[in-house]
Each structure stands twice: as structure tokens, then as C-alpha cells.
Design an enzyme around this catalytic site. Structure first.
Site, PDB file in Angstrom:
ATOM      1  N   GLU A  81     -29.230 -18.679  17.955  1.00  0.00           N
ATOM      2  CA  GLU A  81     -29.863 -17.360  18.142  1.00  0.00           C
ATOM      3  C   GLU A  81     -30.786 -17.001  16.975  1.00  0.00           C
ATOM      4  O   GLU A  81     -30.350 -17.025  15.820  1.00  0.00           O
ATOM      5  CB  GLU A  81     -28.764 -16.297  18.286  1.00  0.00           C
ATOM      6  CG  GLU A  81     -29.302 -14.926  18.642  1.00  0.00           C
ATOM      7  CD  GLU A  81     -28.200 -13.911  18.971  1.00  0.00           C
ATOM      8  OE1 GLU A  81     -27.159 -14.293  19.548  1.00  0.00           O
ATOM      9  OE2 GLU A  81     -28.399 -12.726  18.647  1.00  0.00           O
ATOM     10  N   LYS A 267     -19.314  -8.516  18.671  1.00  0.00           N
ATOM     11  CA  LYS A 267     -20.090  -9.721  18.984  1.00  0.00           C
ATOM     12  C   LYS A 267     -21.093  -9.968  17.855  1.00  0.00           C
ATOM     13  O   LYS A 267     -21.336 -11.113  17.460  1.00  0.00           O
ATOM     14  CB  LYS A 267     -20.798  -9.559  20.329  1.00  0.00           C
ATOM     15  CG  LYS A 267     -21.444 -10.828  20.869  1.00  0.00           C
ATOM     16  CD  LYS A 267     -22.862 -11.057  20.376  1.00  0.00           C
ATOM     17  CE  LYS A 267     -23.460 -12.318  20.991  1.00  0.00           C
ATOM     18  NZ  LYS A 267     -24.808 -12.604  20.499  1.00  0.00           N
ATOM     19  N   ASP A 283     -12.375 -24.421  14.697  1.00  0.00           N
ATOM     20  CA  ASP A 283     -12.177 -24.072  16.100  1.00  0.00           C
ATOM     21  C   ASP A 283     -12.625 -22.628  16.330  1.00  0.00           C
ATOM     22  O   ASP A 283     -11.872 -21.677  16.083  1.00  0.00           O
ATOM     23  CB  ASP A 283     -10.681 -24.264  16.427  1.00  0.00           C
ATOM     24  CG  ASP A 283     -10.338 -23.943  17.872  1.00  0.00           C
ATOM     25  OD1 ASP A 283     -11.160 -23.356  18.578  1.00  0.00           O
ATOM     26  OD2 ASP A 283      -9.207 -24.282  18.277  1.00  0.00           O
ATOM     27  N   HIS A 381     -36.633  -8.686  16.070  1.00  0.00           N
ATOM     28  CA  HIS A 381     -36.814  -9.980  16.740  1.00  0.00           C
ATOM     29  C   HIS A 381     -38.297 -10.312  16.812  1.00  0.00           C
ATOM     30  O   HIS A 381     -38.718 -11.423  16.590  1.00  0.00           O
ATOM     31  CB  HIS A 381     -36.254  -9.925  18.173  1.00  0.00           C
ATOM     32  CG  HIS A 381     -34.770 -10.101  18.228  1.00  0.00           C
ATOM     33  ND1 HIS A 381     -34.179 -11.335  18.172  1.00  0.00           N
ATOM     34  CD2 HIS A 381     -33.760  -9.225  18.314  1.00  0.00           C
ATOM     35  CE1 HIS A 381     -32.869 -11.199  18.243  1.00  0.00           C
ATOM     36  NE2 HIS A 381     -32.591  -9.924  18.322  1.00  0.00           N
TER      37      HIS A 381
HETATM   38  C1  MEV Z   1     -26.885  -9.564  19.426  1.00  0.00           C
HETATM   39  O1  MEV Z   1     -26.592 -10.950  19.394  1.00  0.00           O
HETATM   40  C2  MEV Z   1     -25.891  -8.797  18.578  1.00  0.00           C
HETATM   41  C3  MEV Z   1     -26.045  -7.270  18.622  1.00  0.00           C
HETATM   42  O2  MEV Z   1     -26.005  -6.823  19.972  1.00  0.00           O
HETATM   43  C4  MEV Z   1     -24.908  -6.688  17.828  1.00  0.00           C
HETATM   44  C5  MEV Z   1     -24.776  -5.183  17.919  1.00  0.00           C
HETATM   45  O3  MEV Z   1     -25.244  -4.582  18.912  1.00  0.00           O
HETATM   46  O4  MEV Z   1     -24.187  -4.587  16.980  1.00  0.00           O
HETATM   47  C6  MEV Z   1     -27.371  -6.855  18.078  1.00  0.00           C
END
Ligand code: MEV
Length: 427
Positions: A81, A267, A283, A381
Site C-alpha cells: 500500500e 486497520k 505470523d 495519497h
Molecule cells: C487505510 O489503509 C487506513 C486508514 O483508513 C486508517 C484510518 O482511517 O485511520 C486511513
């Protein structure tokens, strides 16, 4: 000693970056070879899993600026990513102004679970198990002399009673095992299997499952960082530091309150955590499972991190999560690219590795929240993409940023436009 602040690394060519890394770290040019070839031969891969037909590669990038417990560290990220490596490196730079990341770990204790079914009197069996705890621990302790030599081994035994389940009542024994520098699954599973006959004799029940728990809540890594409020404007001159700080805190409050947001927030943390876990051959499914189960430990799924301000108005971030990583077994030992990753960080224990990983998770979380709480995630981005396009159009040095900024402002990010802008700037 490693200096994690390599200026202009981003603008170097691949070969130049490799040369710089060999100069500025403890890696030799030979150590870098696995990252050039991918590190694994088809023959080696054939010994790792079944039905092998080839390899699947990921980019390996270096996280810069990290200082963990007063020591500079260059961090290997294996991830597909964009923006993750850049985001974490930038936040690590801001964190340096507040002393970097301060990280600790608990003892490396894993939990093995032994399910006992068909027990006539659950509570009586539970007490009998406690009466025989010393001999059970002695059996479990003897399974791995190497681990024992390094100070690991069986530590404790807990017996849990589940009265109501779809199959009626059963017992679950938790074997607490200190696995030192291993991830620990092998030692713990072996110990659980070894205990089965003794447990059946004591309980008159039947041992069913014998397996490690990935909710490694006795093997916790913790990191904190303090960002002076004026640092928060760096690269973000149109925002006041206080605005960025309060925006991050409000973004965290959203995740702390709402599981839908907490999943995405966590995430973002795992973007950094997994990248280092994968780079070191650990792992990552185990780490993911542990992280999310831990985030739901109160019965409600929530944020793994916290963001607040201290009395000086600085932004303070913390992250606590299970971190079952090892440096002595499995793919970490047999994958040459993982060996290079461990060597680059100079870690001598699994705890040191866990402390770096949890710091990376915190940096990554802050990178996402900072973007989300200000200009939104897309612009970041887009800027990264625009810089790549500017370089592709032939920009170098200061011109990369200038060309990229103009394309972002125009919302036209294309090589032909970058070439035109570059031409204009050079005349
Ligand atoms: C994207 O890979 C991760 C985000 O969505 C994390 C977040 O929203 O805090 C940008």
C-alpha cells in the site's frame, strides 16, 4: 550505531538507496541481496508449504526517523500500500522532537488452552487440577530444554469453568508458558498435548482441543509518544498545531466510541504493524487475531490506541496490544529476507522487536489521523503519487516538490503536465 535520519532517501535511485543503507546501517551489501532477489529460492519455498509453484513478492521499503527507547532504528516494511512507509517515517520525525517512542513489553508469556469435556463434576475437577498444579507444570516445563536454558518454560496454570455451552459444561485449562524469543506456538502446542493424559487421569474427563490462544493478552507491547504542538504544523503550514492536535483527539474519540470507526482506525495501526511483522517472517494472522480480540476485550470493540494532550498542550499517543512475535524460529529463521530485516533493526530479543513494531503502529495511526483530521486522506495519497509523477517527468531536488505541489493544486496529476510545468520552471 544506526542513524535513522537519512535525508533525501526518497529521492535516491534504488541502487543509491541500497548503497546508502549499506553505509548507514550494520548491513553489508551481501546482506541486502535477499531484498534484491526476493530472498527465497523455489526449492526453499517448496520446503515451507505444500503444492508450491512459485513465489509472491511484496515491496520492501525502509521506515526512517524512528527512535525507540532512545535508539535510532531503520525499520523494514513489507507492504503493497502506498503512503504507509512515508506516513510512518514522517510521524516518526515529529515524534523525535518529543524524545521518540518509549516502549515496553510484558514477559513473553503465551497461553495454551486445553479443553476437557465429559467431566461429571466441573468444580470438583477444577480444584483437583489446582491440587496437582506443581506436577502438571513440571511435565509442561520439561518439553523444551533449549527454551528452559534461555529462561523460558511453564509458569502457571489456570482452570476455567464454562457451565453453559451448546454441548453443556466443560473445563478449559490455561497453561501459561514463557516462550522467550520464540513466537511460541510450537512449544505451547507441544506442552498442551503432553499434558493431556495427566489431565484426563485427574479429571476423569476427556481432553479435546489442545492449542495456543492467539489472544496473547499476557504478552503485551506498549508504546507512547509526545508531540510538541508546534511540530504538528510541519509540512502543514496552513493549519495551527492546536487545530491538528484537537482534530487528532476528536478522531480518536470517534474510534473509541464507535466500532465501525474503530475497525478502520485499528486497520490503520495494523498497516504499520503487519508490514514489519511480515518483513521479519512472523505470523501476521496471529498478530491480527490477537489485536482485534484484544480491542474487543471489554465486550465492545474499540480503539487500540489513545490520543490526548498533556499539561503543556503536547499531543500524547499510546498504543497497547498483544505482540506475539519471535526471532528464533519459523520463517524468521529460514527466510533470508527476514534475517536481513532482523539484522537491520539490530534486535537481540523478541521483546525489542515487539517494542519497535508497536511504535510503528502508533506512528502509522497518527499519520492516518493527522491526514483525516485535516485535509483528508486523498490529498496525501495524491501528493505521493504526484511526486512519483514529477520524478518520472525528470524533476529532481527541490523541483520534485514544486512540480508535485502545482499538479496537486491543479488536480491534474499526469506525466505530460509535469513535463510542461518542469519546462516552465526551468526557463
Ligand atoms: C487505510 O489503509 C487506513 C486508514 O483508513 C486508517 C484510518 O482511517 O485511520 C486511513
Amino acid at each position: 550505531m544506526t542513524n535513522s535520519r537519512i535525508s533525501g532517501f526518497y529521492n535516491l535511485t534504488l541502487d543509491e538507496r541500497r548503497a546508502k543503507l549499506a553505509d548507514d546501517s550494520n548491513l553489508t551489501p551481501e546482506d541486502l541481496l535477499p531484498w534484491i532477489t526476493g530472498g527465497l529460492s523455489a526449492e526453499a519455498a517448496d520446503h515451507m508449504i505444500e503444492n508450491v509453484v512459485g513465489m509472491h513478492a511484496l515491496p520492501l521499503g525502509i521506515g526512517l526517523n524512528f527512535m525507540v527507547n532512545g535508539k535510532d532504528v531503520l525499520v523494514p516494511f513489507a507492504i503493497e500500500e502506498p503512503s504507509v512507509v512515508a506516513g510512518a517515517s514522517f510521524m516518526a520525525k515529529l515524534a523525535r522532537a518529543g524524545g521518540g517512542f518509549h516502549a515496553t513489553t510484558s514477559e513473553p508469556q503465551m497461553i495454551g488452552q486445553i479443553q476437557v469435556i465429559n467431566v461429571a463434576n466441573l468444580n470438583e475437577a477444577r480444584l483437583k487440577l489446582y491440587e496437582r498444579k506443581a506436577e502438571l507444570l513440571a511435565t509442561a516445563d520439561a518439553i523444551d530444554p533449549i527454551l528452559k536454558k534461555f529462561g523460558g518454560g511453564a509458569r502457571d496454570l489456570e482452570v476455567r469453568v464454562f457451565e453453559d455451552s451448546p454441548i453443556g459444561g466443560f473445563l478449559v485449562i490455561h497453561l501459561i508458558y514463557d516462550v522467550r524469543d520464540a513466537m511460541g506456538a510450537n512449544a505451547v502446542n507441544t506442552a498442551c498435548e503432553k499434558l493431556a493424559p495427566q489431565i484426563e487421569a485427574i479429571t476423569n474427563g476427556k481432553v479435546h482441543l489442545r492449542i495456543l490462544s492467539n489472544l496473547a493478552d499476557r504478552r503485551i507491547a506498549r508504546a507512547r509518544c509526545t508531540i510538541p504542538v508546534n511540530e504538528l504544523t510541519m509540512g502543514f503550514e496552513s493549519f495551527k498545531g492546536e487545530t491538528v492536535r484537537d482534530g487528532i483527539i476528536a478522531a480518536w474519540a470517534f474510534a473509541a466510541t464507535d466500532p465501525y470507526r474503530a475497525a478502520t482506525h485499528n486497520k490503520g495501526i495494523m498497516n504499520g504493524v503487519d508490514a514489519v511483522v511480515i518483513a521479519t517472517g512472523n505470523d501476521w494472522r496471529a498478530i491480527e487475531a490477537g489485536a482485534h480480540a484484544y480491542a474487543a476485550r471489554s465486550g465492545k470493540y474499540t480503539s487500540l490506541s489513545t490520543w490526548n494532550k498533556d499539561k503543556d498542550g503536547s499531543l500524547v499517543g499510546t498504543l497497547e496490544m498483544p505482540m506475539a512475535v519471535g526471532i528464533v524460529g519459523g520463517a524468521t529463521k529460514v527466510h533470508p529476507a527476514a534475517q536481513a530485516a532482523v539484522k537491520l533493526m539490530g534486535v537481540k530479543t523478541a521483546s525489542e522487536l515487539a517494542e519497535i513494531i508497536v511504535s510503528v503502529g502508533l506512528a502509522q495511526n497518527m499519520a492516518a489521523l493527522r491526514a483525516l483530521a485535516t485535509e483528508g486522506i486523498q490529498r496525501g495519497h495524491m501528493s505521493l503519487h504526484a511526486r512519483q509523477v514529477a520524478v518520472a517527468a525528470g524533476a529532481s531536488g527541490e523541483l520534485i516538490e514544486k512540480v508535485a505541489a502545482q499538479m496537486v493544486a491543479e488536480k491534474v496529476v499526469r506525466v505530460d503536465r509535469a513535463e510542461e510545468i518542469l519546462k516552465g520552471m526551468r526557463t
